[in-house]
Design an enzyme around this catalytic site. Structure first.
Site, short mmCIF file in Angstrom:
data_model
loop_
_atom_site.label_atom_id
_atom_site.label_comp_id
_atom_site.label_asym_id
_atom_site.label_seq_id
_atom_site.Cartn_x
_atom_site.Cartn_y
_atom_site.Cartn_z
N GLY A 24 -13.76 -3.57 1.64
CA GLY A 24 -12.44 -3.92 2.14
C GLY A 24 -11.88 -5.26 1.75
O GLY A 24 -10.70 -5.53 2.00
N TYR B 28 2.09 3.02 -1.12
CA TYR B 28 1.99 1.94 -0.12
C TYR B 28 3.04 0.86 -0.34
O TYR B 28 2.93 -0.22 0.23
CB TYR B 28 0.63 1.22 -0.19
CG TYR B 28 -0.59 2.04 -0.44
CD1 TYR B 28 -1.06 2.94 0.52
CD2 TYR B 28 -1.34 1.87 -1.60
CE1 TYR B 28 -2.23 3.65 0.31
CE2 TYR B 28 -2.52 2.58 -1.81
CZ TYR B 28 -2.95 3.48 -0.86
OH TYR B 28 -4.10 4.17 -1.07
N PRO C 199 -18.28 -2.74 -1.36
CA PRO C 199 -17.01 -3.20 -1.93
C PRO C 199 -16.51 -2.28 -3.04
O PRO C 199 -17.30 -1.76 -3.83
CB PRO C 199 -17.36 -4.58 -2.51
CG PRO C 199 -18.83 -4.53 -2.78
CD PRO C 199 -19.44 -3.54 -1.83
N GLY C 200 -15.21 -2.07 -3.08
CA GLY C 200 -14.60 -1.26 -4.15
C GLY C 200 -13.60 -2.11 -4.90
O GLY C 200 -13.89 -2.70 -5.94
N ARG C 201 -12.40 -2.22 -4.32
CA ARG C 201 -11.29 -2.95 -4.94
C ARG C 201 -11.70 -4.33 -5.47
O ARG C 201 -11.34 -4.70 -6.58
CB ARG C 201 -10.18 -3.13 -3.90
CG ARG C 201 -8.90 -3.74 -4.44
CD ARG C 201 -7.95 -4.12 -3.30
NE ARG C 201 -7.82 -3.08 -2.31
CZ ARG C 201 -6.91 -2.10 -2.35
NH1 ARG C 201 -6.04 -2.05 -3.34
NH2 ARG C 201 -6.87 -1.18 -1.41
N CYS D 90 10.28 12.74 -11.99
CA CYS D 90 11.51 13.09 -11.28
C CYS D 90 11.36 12.92 -9.78
O CYS D 90 11.28 13.89 -9.03
CB CYS D 90 11.91 14.52 -11.66
SG CYS D 90 12.14 14.64 -13.43
C1 LIG Z 1 -12.73 2.96 0.45
C2 LIG Z 1 -13.99 2.60 1.12
C3 LIG Z 1 -14.69 1.44 0.74
C4 LIG Z 1 -14.17 0.47 -0.27
O1 LIG Z 1 -13.02 -0.17 0.16
P1 LIG Z 1 -12.37 -1.34 -0.74
O2 LIG Z 1 -11.20 -1.78 0.03
O3 LIG Z 1 -12.02 -0.74 -2.04
O4 LIG Z 1 -13.42 -2.41 -0.87
C5 LIG Z 1 -15.90 1.19 1.35
N1 LIG Z 1 -16.40 2.03 2.29
C6 LIG Z 1 -15.76 3.14 2.68
C7 LIG Z 1 -16.37 4.01 3.69
C8 LIG Z 1 -14.54 3.46 2.12
O5 LIG Z 1 -13.89 4.56 2.51
#
Ligand SMILES: *Cc1c(COP(=O)(O)O)cnc(C)c1O
Length: 428
Positions: free
Chosen positions: A249, A329, A287-289, A356
């Site tokens: 997150g 968003y 972590p992702g983003r 479109c």
């Molecule tokens: C999407 C998600 C993440 C990653 O969130 P980011 O905001 O991209 O870091 C981690 N854990 C779970 C369970 C998620 O659904």
């Protein structure tokens, strides 16, 4: 980065070399001419630097960083993280297959999501994943049944909903009472007792994830206290927890956002964890983003400029099917000219795609000096762009290139119309 290059603000691996915009040592214009547009280009070094910040934060700890691959699940990206020793946070059987395809260690895979099917559970059990993050009491029963039928005990954490406000967009906040994720804080002790009683489960940890694009430490601090309170209550009830998973997150800088660095955030959180006596636990994060978001740009070609009475439009060949975040968003991406030489005709434009829908915009009110045939770079496009891309309007999905120093590697070929039509049947 060589001496005569000046990095863009907040984008240390994207720089101007004279007029030319570069990712690491590679010119975006050259890549666009070679591979066509729209084209995603990623900096490997940005990803490794972002990962290193987390690794510094957890130095000396028993910690596992599981890259949340829904942010960008392209195999070429996953391979960078697998080779760096990361685990993976997956949310589907398809993502499991991707992790296994890049040689991920199954023991470092955790499976999140509110709607795992029995087939996905069987697939993950057969692979030997490290943990299922279970999101409802019914899911506990089903997982136990599926595991027992396979003669296994599924390793589980329960995702608890700490009811804290991450102060982000409502669509990407996940830790408040009113949303679909996790088990309510006040049901957690009961749910853990139930999980511990089921024959097909082995309780290994606790999990929470409160939202995305979080730019302050305080929501994490609040969630931390709530989770540690629960760890105490659950263990007092006789269920030991081996690991604590704090989710993902952490935000990135899209437009002057100032999230804490991953290392600073975790120093701060771990100080509090130590103070409460939990410092020697195993920690997992997802972590992702923050591992990919600013590694990527999307290069797009200007197709037309269209002056209007109220608005000027800059129509480009990327659209909401490639870059869905503004439409979904109302998110902001910075947009830069790939060549800054310009034409002496800067105007205020809405940058829009060919789809479109009026929702198909990429940036509003941007001062640009462009004409048809120019290339633009849409910044901060590493996360939640390609992985959310669709074929809306029967548009082929973009190609992707991974840059490392002066080397550029194609990691996804541009989709073709044959690819799109392959599984369709027109009937008689
Ligand atoms: C999407 C998600 C993440 C990653 O969130 P980011 O905001 O991209 O870091 C981690 N854990 C779970 C369970 C998620 O659904």
């Amino acid at each position: 980065m060589s001496q005569n290059q000046s990095p863009l603000p907040g984008q240390p691996h994207i720089a101007r070399n004279g007029n030319a915009l570069m990712v690491e040592q590679v010119s975006l214009e050259a890549l666009a001419r070679e591979h066509g547009t729209p084209l995603f280009v990623y900096s490997r070094q940005w990803m490794l630097d972002a990962l290193a910040a987390y690794q510094r934060g957890f130095e000396g700890r028993d910690a596992l960083i599981c890259y949340a691959m829904k942010a960008n699940s392209s195999l070429g990206i996953l391979r960078v993280f697998a080779q760096a020793g990361c685990g993976f946070d997956i949310v589907s059987g398809g993502e499991l297959a991707r992790a296994l395809a890049v040689g991920a260690d199954p023991a470092k895979i955790i499976f999140s999501g509110v709607g795992k099917t029995r087939a996905e559970m069987r697939q993950a059990l057969a692979a030997g994943i490290g943990c299922f993050n279970v999101e409802s009491e019914e899911e506990l029963d089903v997982l136990s049944e599926v595991a027992a039928a396979a003669g296994q005990r599924a390793p589980v954490s329960i995702r608890i909903n700490p009811n804290v406000d991450p102060k982000t967009h409502p669509y990407i906040s996940t830790g408040l009472k009113g949303n679909k994720f996790g088990i309510a804080h006040d049901r957690a002790v009961h749910a853990y007792r139930h999980a511990a009683s089921l024959p097909g489960l082995r309780v290994v940890g606790i999990d929470c994830h409160i939202g995305s694009q979080i730019t302050e430490a305080s929501p994490y601090m609040d969630a931390l206290e709530r989770v540690l309170d629960l760890v105490q209550a659950i263990e007092a009830g006789g269920v030991p927890l081996h690991h604590i998973d704090f989710g993902g997150g952490l935000g990135i800088d899209y437009n002057g956002d100032t999230p804490p660095g991953a290392d600073q955030l975790w120093h701060q959180l771990l100080a509090r964890i130590d103070a409460r006596g939990f410092g020697s636990r195993k920690f997992i994060i997802e972590p992702g983003r923050s591992l990919v978001g600013n590694a990527g740009v999307c290069v797009t070609e200007v197709l037309y400029t269209k002056p209007g009475e109220e608005k000027n439009f800059c129509i480009v060949d990327a659209a909401m099917n490639d870059l869905p975040r503004p439409a979904m968003y109302q998110a902001f991406h910075r947009i830069e000219a790939v060549s800054s030489s310009g034409h002496g005709q800067a105007k205020d434009y809405d940058v829009v795609g060919p789809v479109c829908e009026s929702g198909d915009w990429i940036g509003r009110d941007r001062l640009l000096d462009v004409q048809a045939g120019d290339f633009l770079a849409v910044l901060s496009a590493g996360a939640y762009c390609m992985s959310m891309a669709s074929n809306y309007n029967t548009r082929n999905r973009a190609a992707e290139v991974l840059v490392s120093g002066s080397r550029a590697t194609l990691i996804r070929q541009r989709e073709t119309i044959e690819d799109q039509l392959r599984n369709e049947l027109a009937g008689d």
